[in-house]
Scaffold this motif. Sequence first.
Motif, PDB file in Angstrom:
ATOM      1  N   THR A  96       0.855  -1.212   0.325  1.00 30.66           N
ATOM      2  CA  THR A  96       0.134  -0.142  -0.210  1.00 30.66           C
ATOM      3  C   THR A  96       0.768   1.472  -0.216  1.00 30.66           C
ATOM      4  O   THR A  96       1.235   1.741   1.044  1.00 30.66           O
ATOM      5  CB  THR A  96      -0.811   0.079   0.961  1.00 30.66           C
ATOM      6  OG1 THR A  96      -1.451  -1.394   1.739  1.00 30.66           O
ATOM      7  CG2 THR A  96      -2.117   1.439   1.189  1.00 30.66           C
TER       8      THR A  96
ATOM      9  N   GLY B 121      -4.448   9.637  -1.025  1.00 32.91           N
ATOM     10  CA  GLY B 121      -5.172   8.416  -1.398  1.00 32.91           C
ATOM     11  C   GLY B 121      -3.698   7.537  -1.073  1.00 32.91           C
ATOM     12  O   GLY B 121      -2.920   7.394  -1.380  1.00 32.91           O
ATOM     13  N   LYS B 122      -4.512   6.118  -1.195  1.00 35.37           N
ATOM     14  CA  LYS B 122      -3.949   4.742  -0.809  1.00 35.37           C
ATOM     15  C   LYS B 122      -4.103   3.404  -2.523  1.00 35.37           C
ATOM     16  O   LYS B 122      -5.161   3.817  -3.063  1.00 35.37           O
ATOM     17  CB  LYS B 122      -3.977   3.981   0.423  1.00 35.37           C
ATOM     18  CG  LYS B 122      -3.746   5.016   1.828  1.00 35.37           C
ATOM     19  CD  LYS B 122      -4.322   3.546   3.079  1.00 35.37           C
ATOM     20  CE  LYS B 122      -5.582   4.037   3.367  1.00 35.37           C
ATOM     21  NZ  LYS B 122      -6.548   2.848   4.055  1.00 35.37           N
TER      22      LYS B 122
ATOM     23  N   LYS C  36      -2.878   0.439  -3.700  1.00 29.65           N
ATOM     24  CA  LYS C  36      -2.411  -0.613  -3.159  1.00 29.65           C
ATOM     25  C   LYS C  36      -1.658  -1.080  -4.930  1.00 29.65           C
ATOM     26  O   LYS C  36      -2.206  -1.343  -6.547  1.00 29.65           O
ATOM     27  CB  LYS C  36      -3.400  -1.735  -3.628  1.00 29.65           C
ATOM     28  CG  LYS C  36      -3.769  -1.545  -2.184  1.00 29.65           C
ATOM     29  CD  LYS C  36      -5.069  -3.024  -0.993  1.00 29.65           C
ATOM     30  CE  LYS C  36      -5.131  -2.491  -0.172  1.00 29.65           C
ATOM     31  NZ  LYS C  36      -4.935  -1.853   1.345  1.00 29.65           N
TER      32      LYS C  36
ATOM     33  N   LYS D 281      -8.826   1.727  -9.863  1.00 32.77           N
ATOM     34  CA  LYS D 281      -9.975   1.818  -9.185  1.00 32.77           C
ATOM     35  C   LYS D 281     -10.368   0.973  -8.502  1.00 32.77           C
ATOM     36  O   LYS D 281     -11.438   1.932  -7.175  1.00 32.77           O
ATOM     37  CB  LYS D 281     -11.227   2.397 -10.490  1.00 32.77           C
ATOM     38  CG  LYS D 281     -12.113   4.122 -10.886  1.00 32.77           C
ATOM     39  CD  LYS D 281     -12.392   4.387 -11.800  1.00 32.77           C
ATOM     40  CE  LYS D 281     -12.115   5.382 -12.465  1.00 32.77           C
ATOM     41  NZ  LYS D 281     -13.565   5.982 -13.390  1.00 32.77           N
ATOM     42  N   ASP D 282      -9.289   0.663  -8.309  1.00 31.90           N
ATOM     43  CA  ASP D 282     -10.534  -1.237  -7.591  1.00 31.90           C
ATOM     44  C   ASP D 282      -8.883  -0.788  -6.763  1.00 31.90           C
ATOM     45  O   ASP D 282      -9.289  -1.946  -5.454  1.00 31.90           O
ATOM     46  CB  ASP D 282     -10.035  -2.498  -8.174  1.00 31.90           C
ATOM     47  CG  ASP D 282     -12.054  -2.449  -8.235  1.00 31.90           C
ATOM     48  OD1 ASP D 282     -12.703  -1.250  -8.164  1.00 31.90           O
ATOM     49  OD2 ASP D 282     -11.712  -3.417  -9.761  1.00 31.90           O
ATOM     50  N   SER D 283      -8.045  -0.934  -6.550  1.00 32.11           N
ATOM     51  CA  SER D 283      -6.980  -0.693  -6.593  1.00 32.11           C
ATOM     52  C   SER D 283      -5.951   0.919  -5.528  1.00 32.11           C
ATOM     53  O   SER D 283      -5.336   0.619  -4.873  1.00 32.11           O
ATOM     54  CB  SER D 283      -5.285  -0.393  -7.636  1.00 32.11           C
ATOM     55  OG  SER D 283      -5.566  -1.581  -7.806  1.00 32.11           O
TER      56      SER D 283
ATOM     57  N   THR E  36      -8.602   9.053   0.265  1.00 35.82           N
ATOM     58  CA  THR E  36      -8.898   8.843   1.754  1.00 35.82           C
ATOM     59  C   THR E  36      -8.984  11.155   2.126  1.00 35.82           C
ATOM     60  O   THR E  36      -8.671  10.974   3.323  1.00 35.82           O
ATOM     61  CB  THR E  36      -7.508   8.578   2.487  1.00 35.82           C
ATOM     62  OG1 THR E  36      -6.253   9.374   1.957  1.00 35.82           O
ATOM     63  CG2 THR E  36      -7.571   6.472   2.299  1.00 35.82           C
TER      64      THR E  36
ATOM     65  N   GLU F 288      -7.399   3.961  -2.959  1.00 34.70           N
ATOM     66  CA  GLU F 288      -8.644   4.906  -1.974  1.00 34.70           C
ATOM     67  C   GLU F 288      -8.402   5.747  -2.538  1.00 34.70           C
ATOM     68  O   GLU F 288      -7.412   6.107  -1.333  1.00 34.70           O
ATOM     69  CB  GLU F 288      -9.217   4.099  -0.847  1.00 34.70           C
ATOM     70  CG  GLU F 288     -10.060   4.417  -0.038  1.00 34.70           C
ATOM     71  CD  GLU F 288      -9.847   3.827   1.321  1.00 34.70           C
ATOM     72  OE1 GLU F 288      -9.937   4.040   2.469  1.00 34.70           O
ATOM     73  OE2 GLU F 288      -8.817   2.801   1.548  1.00 34.70           O
TER      74      GLU F 288
END
Length: 343
Positions: free
Chosen positions: A215, A230-231, A233, A327-329, A333, A331
């Motif tokens: 991450t 954001g983060k 992965k 987009k799935d990886s 924040t 986030e």
Amino acid sequence: MKRIVLCLLAVLTLSQMLISCSSQTKTASNGEIFVMNTVVTQKVYGKNRDKAILNVNNCLKEMEKELSMYIPESYISKINQNAGLTPVKVNSYTFDLIQTTQKYCERSNGVFDITIAPITKLWGITSQNPKVPTQDQINELLPLIDYRNIKLDSKSQTVMLKEKGMAIDLGGIAKGYINDLIKSEYDKLNISSALISIGGNIYAYHTKPDNTLFTLGIRDPKGSSNDMVGKLKVKDKIVATSGAYERFFEQDGKVYHHILDSKTGYPAESDLLSATVVSENGGLADFLSTTVFISGKKQMKQYLNQSEFSVIIIDKEKNVYVSDNLKDSFELTNSNYKLSESK
């Protein structure tokens, strides 16, 4: 009885070996070095982790000796010193890097141009004494900026700059390109996983010891070095970021950053805060992060959904644009920013 004891000893020995191997895999060694004009940090897991850190550090030092325009004995310095005079024979790695980079320059239509070195030196933004040059000084050097005037001879493995006064600066790509060598070192030593940061480039090698993805924080361009937007992965990817916040100086109340526009000779007046590129190809990621940042929002759409790389782009209105395949990886924040779609 003796046979049972021997069997128990064998089982215990095997268990100890497995515990030892597991411990070696889950324990990290950390390394830090200042090289290539930036801080390089490594976090490496695996039996040969300490040797891997040492090998990578030595590799980086060697590359700096070959590729830095600030080291008089480097291949790049020799090419620059002989501009307009004679070809310079280089090793295969340097030749391949320059050849690849010239193709990237062409791909960007000159937005990214490694012959920007005369302007880079004039500003001296990464030096101890940066200064704002005069318009006349810039105008005098701008005609020297043209990647098409790099003459390559693959047969003799020589490089020549056509015009006297021309110079090459690989600072915008070498840190990313070198990740292929780092991967090779990790592979040779059977490293289980690693995370290495070279300035604005981060390489996530495999997954973490628990088999989860690494991450990474995407920095808030308006905040401190610890503030994040954001983060993300990732695994087995290079993540390269360019932004005006990285290196800059202030003169007469105005801030001047280090990402120079090859067309104007001034720091790029981008409407972006930062551009992050994610790819398996480190050289491509490094080159594109600079190119996307300089090109700005008007060119953003062509970079958003490519198979070869992915992007996270932040504009000055604090909109965050993310490639579909990230987009799935990713986030978000930070509530000061919002995810947006390119129009």
